[in-house]
Design a protein around this motif. Structure first.
Motif, PDB file in Angstrom:
ATOM      1  N   VAL A  45      35.802  33.862  29.736  1.00  0.00           N
ATOM      2  CA  VAL A  45      35.941  35.104  30.502  1.00  0.00           C
ATOM      3  C   VAL A  45      37.341  35.175  31.097  1.00  0.00           C
ATOM      4  CG1 VAL A  45      35.129  36.368  32.534  1.00  0.00           C
ATOM      5  CG2 VAL A  45      33.483  35.225  31.030  1.00  0.00           C
ATOM      6  N   GLY A  46      38.003  36.292  30.885  1.00  0.00           N
ATOM      7  CA  GLY A  46      39.299  36.528  31.508  1.00  0.00           C
ATOM      8  C   GLY A  46      39.137  37.347  32.770  1.00  0.00           C
ATOM      9  N   ILE A  47      39.695  36.870  33.878  1.00  0.00           N
ATOM     10  CA  ILE A  47      39.675  37.634  35.136  1.00  0.00           C
ATOM     11  C   ILE A  47      41.084  38.159  35.401  1.00  0.00           C
ATOM     12  CG2 ILE A  47      39.351  37.551  37.633  1.00  0.00           C
ATOM     13  CD1 ILE A  47      37.183  35.528  37.279  1.00  0.00           C
ATOM     14  N   LEU A  78      30.896  27.932  31.245  1.00  0.00           N
ATOM     15  CA  LEU A  78      31.818  29.022  31.537  1.00  0.00           C
ATOM     16  C   LEU A  78      33.252  28.518  31.624  1.00  0.00           C
ATOM     17  CD1 LEU A  78      32.029  32.064  32.329  1.00  0.00           C
ATOM     18  CD2 LEU A  78      31.835  31.333  34.712  1.00  0.00           C
ATOM     19  N   GLU A  79      34.144  29.223  30.940  1.00  0.00           N
ATOM     20  CA  GLU A  79      35.585  28.929  31.004  1.00  0.00           C
ATOM     21  C   GLU A  79      36.279  30.193  31.489  1.00  0.00           C
ATOM     22  OE1 GLU A  79      39.145  28.276  27.811  1.00  0.00           O
ATOM     23  OE2 GLU A  79      37.337  27.038  27.523  1.00  0.00           O
ATOM     24  N   ILE A  80      36.990  30.109  32.619  1.00  0.00           N
ATOM     25  CA  ILE A  80      37.640  31.276  33.215  1.00  0.00           C
ATOM     26  C   ILE A  80      39.152  31.159  33.088  1.00  0.00           C
ATOM     27  CG2 ILE A  80      38.107  32.496  35.379  1.00  0.00           C
ATOM     28  CD1 ILE A  80      35.290  31.875  36.273  1.00  0.00           C
ATOM     29  N   ASP A  81      39.756  32.226  32.583  1.00  0.00           N
ATOM     30  CA  ASP A  81      41.213  32.343  32.562  1.00  0.00           C
ATOM     31  C   ASP A  81      41.579  33.388  33.613  1.00  0.00           C
ATOM     32  OD1 ASP A  81      43.893  32.642  32.097  1.00  0.00           O
ATOM     33  OD2 ASP A  81      43.703  33.258  29.997  1.00  0.00           O
ATOM     34  N   TYR A  82      42.047  32.928  34.777  1.00  0.00           N
ATOM     35  CA  TYR A  82      42.390  33.834  35.869  1.00  0.00           C
ATOM     36  C   TYR A  82      43.878  34.162  35.829  1.00  0.00           C
ATOM     37  CZ  TYR A  82      43.934  35.181  40.528  1.00  0.00           C
ATOM     38  OH  TYR A  82      44.554  35.832  41.571  1.00  0.00           O
ATOM     39  N   GLN A  83      44.188  35.460  35.844  1.00  0.00           N
ATOM     40  CA  GLN A  83      45.570  35.912  35.824  1.00  0.00           C
ATOM     41  C   GLN A  83      45.763  36.980  36.894  1.00  0.00           C
ATOM     42  OE1 GLN A  83      47.989  34.705  33.806  1.00  0.00           O
ATOM     43  NE2 GLN A  83      46.585  33.331  32.703  1.00  0.00           N
ATOM     44  N   ASN A  84      46.906  36.943  37.588  1.00  0.00           N
ATOM     45  CA  ASN A  84      47.227  37.915  38.625  1.00  0.00           C
ATOM     46  C   ASN A  84      48.473  38.700  38.222  1.00  0.00           C
ATOM     47  OD1 ASN A  84      48.272  39.076  41.206  1.00  0.00           O
ATOM     48  ND2 ASN A  84      46.531  37.969  42.059  1.00  0.00           N
ATOM     49  N   ALA A  85      48.378  40.010  38.271  1.00  0.00           N
ATOM     50  CA  ALA A  85      49.493  40.860  37.837  1.00  0.00           C
ATOM     51  C   ALA A  85      50.550  41.051  38.914  1.00  0.00           C
ATOM     52  CB  ALA A  85      48.962  42.218  37.401  1.00  0.00           C
ATOM     53  N   GLN A  86      50.295  40.560  40.132  1.00  0.00           N
ATOM     54  CA  GLN A  86      51.241  40.690  41.247  1.00  0.00           C
ATOM     55  C   GLN A  86      51.709  42.125  41.441  1.00  0.00           C
ATOM     56  OE1 GLN A  86      51.605  38.225  43.237  1.00  0.00           O
ATOM     57  NE2 GLN A  86      50.654  36.644  41.968  1.00  0.00           N
ATOM     58  N   ALA A  87      50.753  43.069  41.286  1.00  0.00           N
ATOM     59  CA  ALA A  87      50.989  44.500  41.506  1.00  0.00           C
ATOM     60  C   ALA A  87      52.035  45.094  40.562  1.00  0.00           C
ATOM     61  CB  ALA A  87      51.376  44.764  42.957  1.00  0.00           C
ATOM     62  N   ASP A  88      52.245  44.461  39.415  1.00  0.00           N
ATOM     63  CA  ASP A  88      53.193  44.947  38.417  1.00  0.00           C
ATOM     64  C   ASP A  88      52.403  45.577  37.264  1.00  0.00           C
ATOM     65  OD1 ASP A  88      54.858  44.864  35.948  1.00  0.00           O
ATOM     66  OD2 ASP A  88      56.338  43.926  37.264  1.00  0.00           O
ATOM     67  N   MET A  89      52.570  46.881  37.052  1.00  0.00           N
ATOM     68  CA  MET A  89      51.786  47.589  36.049  1.00  0.00           C
ATOM     69  C   MET A  89      52.052  47.079  34.636  1.00  0.00           C
ATOM     70  SD  MET A  89      49.934  49.686  37.808  1.00  0.00           S
ATOM     71  CE  MET A  89      49.365  51.000  36.745  1.00  0.00           C
ATOM     72  N   GLY A  90      53.298  46.709  34.356  1.00  0.00           N
ATOM     73  CA  GLY A  90      53.636  46.190  33.031  1.00  0.00           C
ATOM     74  C   GLY A  90      52.951  44.860  32.754  1.00  0.00           C
ATOM     75  N   ILE A  91      53.026  43.959  33.728  1.00  0.00           N
ATOM     76  CA  ILE A  91      52.370  42.655  33.585  1.00  0.00           C
ATOM     77  C   ILE A  91      50.859  42.843  33.495  1.00  0.00           C
ATOM     78  CG2 ILE A  91      51.904  40.460  34.753  1.00  0.00           C
ATOM     79  CD1 ILE A  91      54.716  40.630  35.948  1.00  0.00           C
ATOM     80  N   ASN A  92      50.355  43.786  34.264  1.00  0.00           N
ATOM     81  CA  ASN A  92      48.929  44.104  34.258  1.00  0.00           C
ATOM     82  C   ASN A  92      48.442  44.414  32.838  1.00  0.00           C
ATOM     83  OD1 ASN A  92      46.512  44.698  35.868  1.00  0.00           O
ATOM     84  ND2 ASN A  92      46.876  46.846  35.352  1.00  0.00           N
ATOM     85  N   SER A  93      49.165  45.267  32.135  1.00  0.00           N
ATOM     86  CA  SER A  93      48.797  45.644  30.764  1.00  0.00           C
ATOM     87  C   SER A  93      48.954  44.474  29.799  1.00  0.00           C
ATOM     88  CB  SER A  93      49.658  46.824  30.296  1.00  0.00           C
ATOM     89  OG  SER A  93      49.400  47.975  31.078  1.00  0.00           O
ATOM     90  N   GLN A  94      50.002  43.680  29.990  1.00  0.00           N
ATOM     91  CA  GLN A  94      50.230  42.522  29.113  1.00  0.00           C
ATOM     92  C   GLN A  94      49.084  41.522  29.208  1.00  0.00           C
ATOM     93  OE1 GLN A  94      54.078  40.889  30.108  1.00  0.00           O
ATOM     94  NE2 GLN A  94      55.148  42.793  29.627  1.00  0.00           N
ATOM     95  N   MET A 106      34.360  38.304  27.588  1.00  0.00           N
ATOM     96  CA  MET A 106      34.285  39.354  28.610  1.00  0.00           C
ATOM     97  C   MET A 106      35.588  39.385  29.395  1.00  0.00           C
ATOM     98  SD  MET A 106      31.581  39.593  31.824  1.00  0.00           S
ATOM     99  CE  MET A 106      30.236  40.198  30.788  1.00  0.00           C
ATOM    100  N   ILE A 107      35.925  40.576  29.894  1.00  0.00           N
ATOM    101  CA  ILE A 107      37.036  40.715  30.838  1.00  0.00           C
ATOM    102  C   ILE A 107      36.461  41.226  32.150  1.00  0.00           C
ATOM    103  CG2 ILE A 107      39.217  41.856  31.389  1.00  0.00           C
ATOM    104  CD1 ILE A 107      39.665  42.234  28.382  1.00  0.00           C
ATOM    105  N   ILE A 108      36.768  40.536  33.232  1.00  0.00           N
ATOM    106  CA  ILE A 108      36.391  40.992  34.575  1.00  0.00           C
ATOM    107  C   ILE A 108      37.673  41.431  35.272  1.00  0.00           C
ATOM    108  CG2 ILE A 108      35.445  40.325  36.810  1.00  0.00           C
ATOM    109  CD1 ILE A 108      33.618  38.375  35.344  1.00  0.00           C
ATOM    110  N   SER A 109      37.712  42.678  35.703  1.00  0.00           N
ATOM    111  CA  SER A 109      38.934  43.219  36.301  1.00  0.00           C
ATOM    112  C   SER A 109      38.708  43.532  37.775  1.00  0.00           C
ATOM    113  CB  SER A 109      39.367  44.488  35.560  1.00  0.00           C
ATOM    114  OG  SER A 109      38.314  45.425  35.514  1.00  0.00           O
ATOM    115  N   ILE A 110      39.711  43.206  38.569  1.00  0.00           N
ATOM    116  CA  ILE A 110      39.621  43.380  40.021  1.00  0.00           C
ATOM    117  C   ILE A 110      40.685  44.376  40.469  1.00  0.00           C
ATOM    118  CG2 ILE A 110      39.655  42.218  42.259  1.00  0.00           C
ATOM    119  CD1 ILE A 110      38.937  39.628  40.833  1.00  0.00           C
TER     120      ILE A 110
END
Length: 348
Positions: A45-47, A78-94, A106-110
């Motif tokens: 699961v990617g968060i 369960l294996e979680i890949d947690y990533q934070n976009a640091q409020a950057d829209m470009g990084i968010n999409s990447q 699954m992708i869980i988005s916050i």
């Protein structure tokens, strides 16, 4: 002769039936192994979290707790890949694209921007997206007007109890007139909540004064500007603004202007009060929704989004004392939590 032919026929019949029996046993064994393999599967699961601040961090904590309570635990299945976009829209999409490329289960988005990015990235795949902390799923085009999903996506909304918040401000500040709101012009959730505030404000004899920003760098000037026009400020669930809340609080405190938060963490670090939600509970609710999808008990496309209906009252007595605001016994008596001190934001 007839006896010999009869014996040969019987032997041939036995020989033909035997492999079928073996095939049936092999098929049953394969089914059993398949069931075991499914039970032993480790779900990936990617968060994707849009920004780093207390409310969204609490959401993530709650999601992981909810998954665990429903039988999905890191280090086991369960294996979680947690990533934070640091409020950057470009990084968010990447990040969203990378989760899809890695074919996660699954992708869980916050937060709203992450939910929109995840849905766009996974739209043409069978990867379900479960979101949380999305203020207005309809405005973000993640749900229809009747709450149904627009695709393989569902989750929870953190819609603000705006009426309760304005009522609280009026109760605590009977002479206030102008309520200031900073908001990011590109965040769909902020646009939606700002419109709601403007609609309800006249009921409590308030006028909403808003100031739009585009990036974090706009915060200092926008804050200085809006503080010259208002008696009090209130926060939306705006990720860029909340990310800069300590800086905004410093400027407001210098002018003795109270700021009301939208949830518990903002009150903990220096907002005077909030009729808001508790994000660990919201995340927990989301984690349990995600677990249903992973178990195959429901499809994300068939699950309407959910909300927490009852707000909680949070107050900070230290902030009130500093600003010369009296907290009545009635208010403190019904508070879910009353903070006696101001806590610095946790370093991440």
């Amino acid at each position: 002769m007839k006896k010999i032919m009869l014996i040969i026929a019987m032997l041939m019949l036995v020989g033909c039936s035997s492999p079928k029996g073996n095939d049936a046993k092999v098929e049953e064994t394969n089914k059993a192994e398949a069931t075991t393999a499914t039970d032993d599967k480790v779900y990936k699961v990617g968060i994707l979290q849009f920004a780093q601040h207390g409310s969204l961090d609490n959401c993530r904590t709650g999601v992981i707790e909810g998954l665990k309570e429903a039988g999905f635990e890191e280090g086991k299945n369960l294996e979680i890949d947690y990533q934070n976009a640091q409020a950057d829209m470009g990084i968010n999409s990447q990040i969203a694209d990378s989760f899809v490329s890695n074919k996660y289960d699954m992708i869980i988005s916050i937060a709203t921007p992450s939910a929109m990015a995840a849905y766009n990235a996974a739209m043409n795949t069978d990867i379900p997206v479960i979101y949380t902390a999305v203020t207005d799923p309809v405005e973000a085009q993640l749900a229809t007007e009747d709450g149904k999903s627009v695709g393989n996506i569902t989750g929870t909304s953190d819609v603000l109890p705006v009426d309760a918040q304005l009522k609280l401000i009026r109760e605590m500040l009977p002479d206030a007139k102008n309520v200031g709101i900073l908001h990011t012009s590109s965040e769909a959730n902020s646009d939606s909540m700002l419109a709601t505030y403007k609609e309800i404000a006249p009921k409590y004899n308030f006028e909403i004064v808003d100031e739009a920003i585009n990036t974090t760098s706009d915060i200092p000037l926008a804050t200085d500007n809006i503080l010259t026009k208002v008696d009090v400020m209130t926060n939306l669930l705006d990720n860029t603004v909340v990310n800069s809340l300590p800086q905004i609080l410093d400027k407001a405190n210098a002018k003795k202007i109270p700021i009301y938060g939208s949830e518990i963490e903002q009150v903990r670090i220096g907002c005077i009060g909030s009729e808001g939600i508790e994000y660990i509970s919201l995340g927990n609710q989301t984690g349990k929704m995600a677990a249903k999808v992973l178990k195959g008990e429901a499809k994300a496309s068939e699950m309407p989004f959910e909300t927490i209906l009852e707000p909680n009252l949070y107050l900070n007595k230290k902030v009130a004392d500093n600003l010369g605001v009296t907290l009545s016994d009635a208010l403190t008596g019904r508070a879910t939590e009353l903070f006696e001190e101001i806590s610095a934001p946790e370093a991440k």
